[in-house]
Design a protein around this motif. Sequence first.
Motif, short mmCIF file in Angstrom:
data_model
loop_
_atom_site.label_atom_id
_atom_site.label_comp_id
_atom_site.label_asym_id
_atom_site.label_seq_id
_atom_site.Cartn_x
_atom_site.Cartn_y
_atom_site.Cartn_z
N TYR A 89 0.83 -1.19 0.00
CA TYR A 89 0.00 0.00 0.00
C TYR A 89 0.87 1.25 0.00
N PRO A 90 0.45 2.28 -0.74
CA PRO A 90 1.19 3.54 -0.66
C PRO A 90 1.09 4.11 0.75
N MET A 91 2.08 4.89 1.13
CA MET A 91 2.14 5.42 2.48
C MET A 91 2.26 6.94 2.46
N ILE A 92 1.60 7.59 3.42
CA ILE A 92 1.68 9.03 3.58
C ILE A 92 2.17 9.33 5.00
N VAL A 93 3.22 10.10 5.10
CA VAL A 93 3.74 10.56 6.39
C VAL A 93 3.20 11.97 6.62
N VAL A 94 2.64 12.20 7.81
CA VAL A 94 2.03 13.50 8.11
C VAL A 94 2.86 14.21 9.18
N VAL A 95 3.13 15.50 8.94
CA VAL A 95 3.98 16.30 9.82
C VAL A 95 3.10 17.30 10.58
N ASN A 96 3.19 17.29 11.89
CA ASN A 96 2.30 18.08 12.75
C ASN A 96 2.57 19.57 12.68
N GLY A 97 1.50 20.35 12.86
CA GLY A 97 1.63 21.78 13.07
C GLY A 97 2.12 22.08 14.48
N SER A 98 2.36 23.34 14.77
CA SER A 98 2.91 23.75 16.06
C SER A 98 2.04 23.30 17.22
N ASN A 99 2.69 22.73 18.22
CA ASN A 99 2.05 22.28 19.46
C ASN A 99 0.91 21.31 19.20
N THR A 100 1.05 20.53 18.15
CA THR A 100 0.04 19.53 17.80
C THR A 100 0.71 18.17 17.67
N ALA A 101 0.02 17.14 18.15
CA ALA A 101 0.50 15.77 18.03
C ALA A 101 -0.52 14.94 17.27
N ALA A 102 -0.07 13.85 16.67
CA ALA A 102 -0.99 13.00 15.92
C ALA A 102 -2.14 12.51 16.80
N LEU A 103 -1.90 12.37 18.09
CA LEU A 103 -2.96 11.89 18.99
C LEU A 103 -4.13 12.88 19.05
N ASN A 104 -3.88 14.16 18.68
CA ASN A 104 -4.93 15.17 18.76
C ASN A 104 -5.89 15.16 17.58
N TYR A 105 -5.48 14.55 16.45
CA TYR A 105 -6.37 14.61 15.29
C TYR A 105 -6.44 13.28 14.55
N GLY A 106 -6.67 12.23 15.34
CA GLY A 106 -6.80 10.89 14.79
C GLY A 106 -7.82 10.75 13.66
N PRO A 107 -9.00 11.39 13.75
CA PRO A 107 -9.98 11.26 12.67
C PRO A 107 -9.47 11.70 11.31
N TYR A 108 -8.54 12.65 11.28
CA TYR A 108 -7.94 13.06 10.02
C TYR A 108 -7.17 11.90 9.40
N PHE A 109 -6.34 11.23 10.20
CA PHE A 109 -5.56 10.09 9.71
C PHE A 109 -6.49 8.95 9.26
N GLU A 110 -7.51 8.71 10.06
CA GLU A 110 -8.44 7.61 9.75
C GLU A 110 -9.15 7.87 8.43
N ARG A 111 -9.61 9.09 8.23
CA ARG A 111 -10.30 9.42 6.97
C ARG A 111 -9.37 9.21 5.79
N LEU A 112 -8.13 9.69 5.90
CA LEU A 112 -7.18 9.56 4.80
C LEU A 112 -6.85 8.09 4.52
N ALA A 113 -6.69 7.30 5.58
CA ALA A 113 -6.39 5.88 5.40
C ALA A 113 -7.54 5.14 4.74
N SER A 114 -8.76 5.66 4.89
CA SER A 114 -9.93 4.99 4.30
C SER A 114 -9.89 5.04 2.77
N TRP A 115 -8.96 5.79 2.21
CA TRP A 115 -8.79 5.84 0.75
C TRP A 115 -7.72 4.86 0.27
N GLY A 116 -7.24 4.02 1.17
CA GLY A 116 -6.32 2.96 0.76
C GLY A 116 -4.85 3.23 1.04
N PHE A 117 -4.58 4.16 1.96
CA PHE A 117 -3.21 4.48 2.31
C PHE A 117 -2.85 3.97 3.70
#
Length: 322
Positions: A95-123
């Motif tokens: 599967y293709p992979m996308i690495v996401v880089v956080n904005g200031s004072n933000t961690a991936a744990l804060n916006y899980g639904p964004y990652f989940e939505r993007l992964a639902s397209w096959g990434f």
Amino acid sequence: MRKVMKIVGLVILAIVILIVLAAGFLLTKNYIDSQKPWLENDYYTQFWSDSELEKKYAGLGGYEVSREVVQSEDKTIGNIRIWYPSEMKHSQDDYPMIVVVNGSNTAALNYGPYFERLASWGFIVVGNDDRQSGTGTSTSRTLDYMLGQNQNSNSLFYAKIDTQNIGIAGYSQGGAGALRAVTEYENSGLYKTIFTGSAAHSYLAQMWGGYDASKVSIPWFMTAAAGNSDDTGATDVAKEWLGVAPLSSLVENYNAMPDNVCKFRARVAGAEHEEMQMKTDGYMTAWMLYQLRGDEDAGKALIGENAEILNNANWQDIEKNK
């Protein structure tokens, strides 16, 4: 006199104790707040577009999604968080992979639904909990970790990452970090495409080491908000606050890139800096589907003289060479 001094001492002690307690309360509150999600699970349902493809790709894809959390040995990274199509566990495909880089004072744990939505397209979509990602170092190390898992026969991700199709997306400070990640590290050449949302302009990004847009040699979709938070209208970068990502910075970065590389700049009409993630979701996803999966239907949103975005009132200041 001694009695007075004793009373004064007690008062000072009481004030010190109150200050310590207040500081402790604020630190605890800030920590608790930093752990909270700031996106609703169905946040994407709040976005609307009259443009068919933008609306489509801003929503959910057709894959069910699972996730893994791995504690990193790197304290800066904290946890590596991975979302992926659930079918991957039993599939022989990669599967293709996308690495996401956080904005200031933000961690991936804060916006899980964004990652989940993007992964639902096959990434496979990967993030970490680095809240100051502008140097690109934690991103480079996160990519190395995932590539190691791809070669580890005991890993869930063994032979599951399409290493020829790795993308990166970064927002705000994370946009600067993404640019450094694709230009300054030994593994920089492994990325196939980049998307940035309101990447900090080059002068502002100097606090994280800066970036050189002329070094970007992969297709780049650069976006920013048209609102005052990204572009104040000021012009003297040494004396005035320009905003995070003024139009001038997009023009500068676009012009710095080689003309033989696919490049695309655009701003979201009426948007402010904090809205960029939601308001770019649709076309960011379409860009990744086209660049990493060769999805021609998704490409119609952005590529060619009849690209949907060219007639989409949500977008302005568009320039592209494909």
